[in-house]
Design a protein around this motif. Structure first.
Motif, PDB file in Angstrom:
ATOM      1  N   THR A  90       0.990  -1.270   0.168  1.00 47.14           N
ATOM      2  CA  THR A  90      -0.024  -0.095   0.096  1.00 47.14           C
ATOM      3  C   THR A  90       0.768   1.160  -0.053  1.00 47.14           C
ATOM      4  O   THR A  90       1.759   1.519   0.995  1.00 47.14           O
ATOM      5  N   ILE A  91       0.723   2.169  -0.979  1.00 47.61           N
ATOM      6  CA  ILE A  91       1.275   3.246  -1.175  1.00 47.61           C
ATOM      7  C   ILE A  91       0.371   4.444  -1.192  1.00 47.61           C
ATOM      8  O   ILE A  91      -0.357   4.512  -2.311  1.00 47.61           O
ATOM      9  N   ASP A  92       0.196   5.269  -0.185  1.00 49.23           N
ATOM     10  CA  ASP A  92      -0.724   6.363  -0.285  1.00 49.23           C
ATOM     11  C   ASP A  92      -1.802   5.816  -0.496  1.00 49.23           C
ATOM     12  O   ASP A  92      -2.740   6.508  -1.616  1.00 49.23           O
ATOM     13  N   GLU A  93      -2.502   5.165   0.411  1.00 47.09           N
ATOM     14  CA  GLU A  93      -3.933   4.595   0.243  1.00 47.09           C
ATOM     15  C   GLU A  93      -4.186   3.699  -0.982  1.00 47.09           C
ATOM     16  O   GLU A  93      -5.522   3.413  -1.215  1.00 47.09           O
ATOM     17  N   LEU A  94      -3.144   3.413  -1.771  1.00 40.44           N
ATOM     18  CA  LEU A  94      -3.618   2.678  -2.891  1.00 40.44           C
ATOM     19  C   LEU A  94      -2.798   1.531  -2.859  1.00 40.44           C
ATOM     20  O   LEU A  94      -1.336   1.302  -2.428  1.00 40.44           O
ATOM     21  N   THR A  95      -3.455   0.128  -2.887  1.00 36.28           N
ATOM     22  CA  THR A  95      -2.963  -1.073  -2.927  1.00 36.28           C
ATOM     23  C   THR A  95      -2.642  -1.813  -3.979  1.00 36.28           C
ATOM     24  O   THR A  95      -3.631  -1.888  -4.738  1.00 36.28           O
ATOM     25  N   PHE A  96      -1.341  -2.263  -4.158  1.00 35.10           N
ATOM     26  CA  PHE A  96      -0.922  -2.935  -5.037  1.00 35.10           C
ATOM     27  C   PHE A  96      -0.935  -4.554  -4.968  1.00 35.10           C
ATOM     28  O   PHE A  96      -0.176  -4.945  -4.173  1.00 35.10           O
ATOM     29  N   PRO A  97      -1.623  -5.401  -5.478  1.00 35.35           N
ATOM     30  CA  PRO A  97      -2.004  -6.490  -4.977  1.00 35.35           C
ATOM     31  C   PRO A  97      -0.701  -7.379  -5.353  1.00 35.35           C
ATOM     32  O   PRO A  97       0.103  -7.279  -6.180  1.00 35.35           O
ATOM     33  N   GLU A  98      -0.629  -8.458  -4.413  1.00 36.31           N
ATOM     34  CA  GLU A  98       0.467  -9.362  -4.611  1.00 36.31           C
ATOM     35  C   GLU A  98       0.449 -10.146  -6.067  1.00 36.31           C
ATOM     36  O   GLU A  98      -0.731 -10.443  -6.648  1.00 36.31           O
ATOM     37  N   GLY A  99       1.678 -10.257  -6.632  1.00 36.79           N
ATOM     38  CA  GLY A  99       1.576 -10.759  -8.229  1.00 36.79           C
ATOM     39  C   GLY A  99       1.570  -9.652  -9.018  1.00 36.79           C
ATOM     40  O   GLY A  99       1.778  -9.816 -10.251  1.00 36.79           O
ATOM     41  N   THR A 100       1.591  -8.512  -8.494  1.00 36.08           N
ATOM     42  CA  THR A 100       1.442  -7.160  -9.770  1.00 36.08           C
ATOM     43  C   THR A 100       2.984  -7.133 -10.127  1.00 36.08           C
ATOM     44  O   THR A 100       3.684  -7.052  -9.574  1.00 36.08           O
ATOM     45  N   ASN A 101       2.932  -6.954 -11.574  1.00 32.38           N
ATOM     46  CA  ASN A 101       4.223  -6.538 -12.473  1.00 32.38           C
ATOM     47  C   ASN A 101       4.416  -5.111 -12.039  1.00 32.38           C
ATOM     48  O   ASN A 101       3.464  -4.180 -12.458  1.00 32.38           O
ATOM     49  N   LEU A 102       5.195  -4.690 -11.479  1.00 31.69           N
ATOM     50  CA  LEU A 102       5.324  -3.101 -10.958  1.00 31.69           C
ATOM     51  C   LEU A 102       6.750  -2.744 -11.378  1.00 31.69           C
ATOM     52  O   LEU A 102       7.997  -3.296 -11.515  1.00 31.69           O
ATOM     53  N   ASP A 103       6.505  -1.376 -11.877  1.00 32.91           N
ATOM     54  CA  ASP A 103       7.683  -0.576 -12.396  1.00 32.91           C
ATOM     55  C   ASP A 103       8.049   0.261 -11.282  1.00 32.91           C
ATOM     56  O   ASP A 103       7.160   0.941 -10.823  1.00 32.91           O
ATOM     57  N   VAL A 104       9.022   0.381 -10.990  1.00 33.47           N
ATOM     58  CA  VAL A 104       9.416   1.240  -9.641  1.00 33.47           C
ATOM     59  C   VAL A 104      10.644   2.269 -10.219  1.00 33.47           C
ATOM     60  O   VAL A 104      11.565   1.752 -10.849  1.00 33.47           O
ATOM     61  N   ARG A 105      10.541   3.330  -9.964  1.00 33.15           N
ATOM     62  CA  ARG A 105      11.530   4.326 -10.077  1.00 33.15           C
ATOM     63  C   ARG A 105      11.820   5.352  -8.744  1.00 33.15           C
ATOM     64  O   ARG A 105      10.725   5.799  -8.287  1.00 33.15           O
ATOM     65  N   TYR A 106      13.238   5.359  -8.480  1.00 38.86           N
ATOM     66  CA  TYR A 106      13.457   6.290  -7.077  1.00 38.86           C
ATOM     67  C   TYR A 106      14.781   7.094  -7.599  1.00 38.86           C
ATOM     68  O   TYR A 106      15.781   6.738  -8.132  1.00 38.86           O
ATOM     69  N   ALA A 107      14.320   8.298  -8.056  1.00 34.83           N
ATOM     70  CA  ALA A 107      15.145   9.386  -8.376  1.00 34.83           C
ATOM     71  C   ALA A 107      15.489  10.436  -7.336  1.00 34.83           C
ATOM     72  O   ALA A 107      14.541  10.970  -6.820  1.00 34.83           O
ATOM     73  N   PHE A 108      16.735  10.571  -7.005  1.00 33.02           N
ATOM     74  CA  PHE A 108      17.101  11.555  -6.017  1.00 33.02           C
ATOM     75  C   PHE A 108      18.263  12.041  -6.434  1.00 33.02           C
ATOM     76  O   PHE A 108      19.478  12.217  -5.524  1.00 33.02           O
ATOM     77  N   PRO A 109      18.515  12.869  -7.704  1.00 32.41           N
ATOM     78  CA  PRO A 109      19.584  13.548  -8.004  1.00 32.41           C
ATOM     79  C   PRO A 109      19.643  14.835  -7.114  1.00 32.41           C
ATOM     80  O   PRO A 109      18.643  15.363  -6.822  1.00 32.41           O
ATOM     81  N   PHE A 110      20.894  15.509  -7.057  1.00 36.16           N
ATOM     82  CA  PHE A 110      21.012  16.794  -6.365  1.00 36.16           C
ATOM     83  C   PHE A 110      22.043  17.503  -6.744  1.00 36.16           C
ATOM     84  O   PHE A 110      22.969  17.051  -7.535  1.00 36.16           O
ATOM     85  N   TYR A 111      22.088  18.870  -6.581  1.00 40.05           N
ATOM     86  CA  TYR A 111      23.047  19.925  -6.931  1.00 40.05           C
ATOM     87  C   TYR A 111      23.431  20.575  -5.778  1.00 40.05           C
ATOM     88  O   TYR A 111      22.666  20.892  -4.805  1.00 40.05           O
ATOM     89  N   ARG A 112      24.967  20.704  -5.544  1.00 35.24           N
ATOM     90  CA  ARG A 112      25.442  21.209  -4.409  1.00 35.24           C
ATOM     91  C   ARG A 112      26.436  22.442  -4.602  1.00 35.24           C
ATOM     92  O   ARG A 112      27.416  22.122  -5.473  1.00 35.24           O
ATOM     93  N   ALA A 113      26.251  23.502  -3.947  1.00 35.84           N
ATOM     94  CA  ALA A 113      27.215  24.403  -3.918  1.00 35.84           C
ATOM     95  C   ALA A 113      27.821  24.539  -2.528  1.00 35.84           C
ATOM     96  O   ALA A 113      27.086  24.444  -1.444  1.00 35.84           O
TER      97      ALA A 113
END
Length: 267
Positions: A90-113
């Protein structure tokens, strides 16, 4: 003090350096929970982040009078995987059932001065302290392969950090160094958001050893820990779904080869 002043005089008045790293990143631990009733999604086990990923880091440095250094850093980080869920998630009140083919993206690029002040002021030895301002640009996406189920989250914001850097020669050409940026603070202080009850932390720390190839070129091997995250609830929740609660913690290790190129100094 006289020795330090003499070292500062020997340092070039203006020096520009370009630094690049290329290697691999390993996810040591990574969990995400979106929504107070959400599932704790562990990316290595649930999201397929159990491979090695390409690691790239680029930075430019401007050194003035051997004391003051300005650094601008670009750090890409975009992990994309495809898995079959072994349990309901369950992600933000939406349930992805067992057996779901899931595409996942986690992007956390950053810029630093960053700004650094070298307490030693030498051309070869460095003991610098300072501060950084990092701009995060986070995107989390969970999508069923057929496109019928999706949850996304985006976040852009500043992250102030303390910084320290050390470089010490081991001989005429060999040297070792360490560098660390870090912070731990409530998001209300970090972002100036009085509606946020979130606490965040970040640590980017590395140990490296290098050799000078020419007067302009150094190469080095770098070992790095990069991790952090946040936990809490924001009352300023513009998302259509969820109650604003998030818990996101990431720990990674990288091994990379780096090159530093010095442009001819302006004395």
């Amino acid at each position: 003090m006289a020795g330090s002043a003499h070292a500062a005089e020997d340092a070039p008045r203006v020096e520009l350096r370009a630094v690049g790293e290329l290697g691999f990143l390993d996810v040591l631990a990574h969990s995400l929970r979106q929504g107070s009733d959400g599932t704790i999604f562990r990316f290595p086990e649930d999201g397929g982040q159990d491979n090695l990923y390409t690691f790239v880091r680029l930075s430019a440095e401007l050194s003035l009078h051997g004391r003051h250094t300005l650094v601008f850093l670009v750090q890409p980080l975009d992990l994309q995987t495809q898995v079959v869920l072994r349990r309901d998630v369950t992600i933000d009140e939406l349930t992805f059932p067992e057996g779901t083919n899931l595409d996942v993206r986690y992007a956390f690029p950053f810029y630093r001065a960053s700004y650094l002040y070298d307490l030693l002021g030498g051309a070869e030895r460095e003991l610098s302290v300072g501060a950084s301002l990092q701009l995060r640009n986070a995107t989390f996406v969970f999508t069923s392969a057929d496109g019928t189920l999706r949850r996304t989250s985006r976040d852009v914001g500043p992250v102030p950090l303390l910084k320290v850097r050390v470089r010490w020669p081991l001989g005429p050409n060999w040297w070792v160094g360490l560098e660390a940026d870090g912070s731990y603070a409530p998001a209300a202080i970090i972002n100036g958001d009085s509606d946020s009850a979130t606490t965040g932390a970040l640590l980017d720390a590395s140990l490296r050893g290098g050799v000078r190839i020419t007067d302009q070129v150094d190469v080095f091997l770098n070992l790095r820990y990069l991790g952090g995250g946040a936990r809490g609830t924001s009352d300023d929740n513009d998302d259509e779904f969820g109650d604003g609660f998030t818990s996101n913690w990431l720990s990674t290790a990288t091994v990379s080869l780096g090159v530093q190129y010095r442009l001819p100094a302006l004395d």
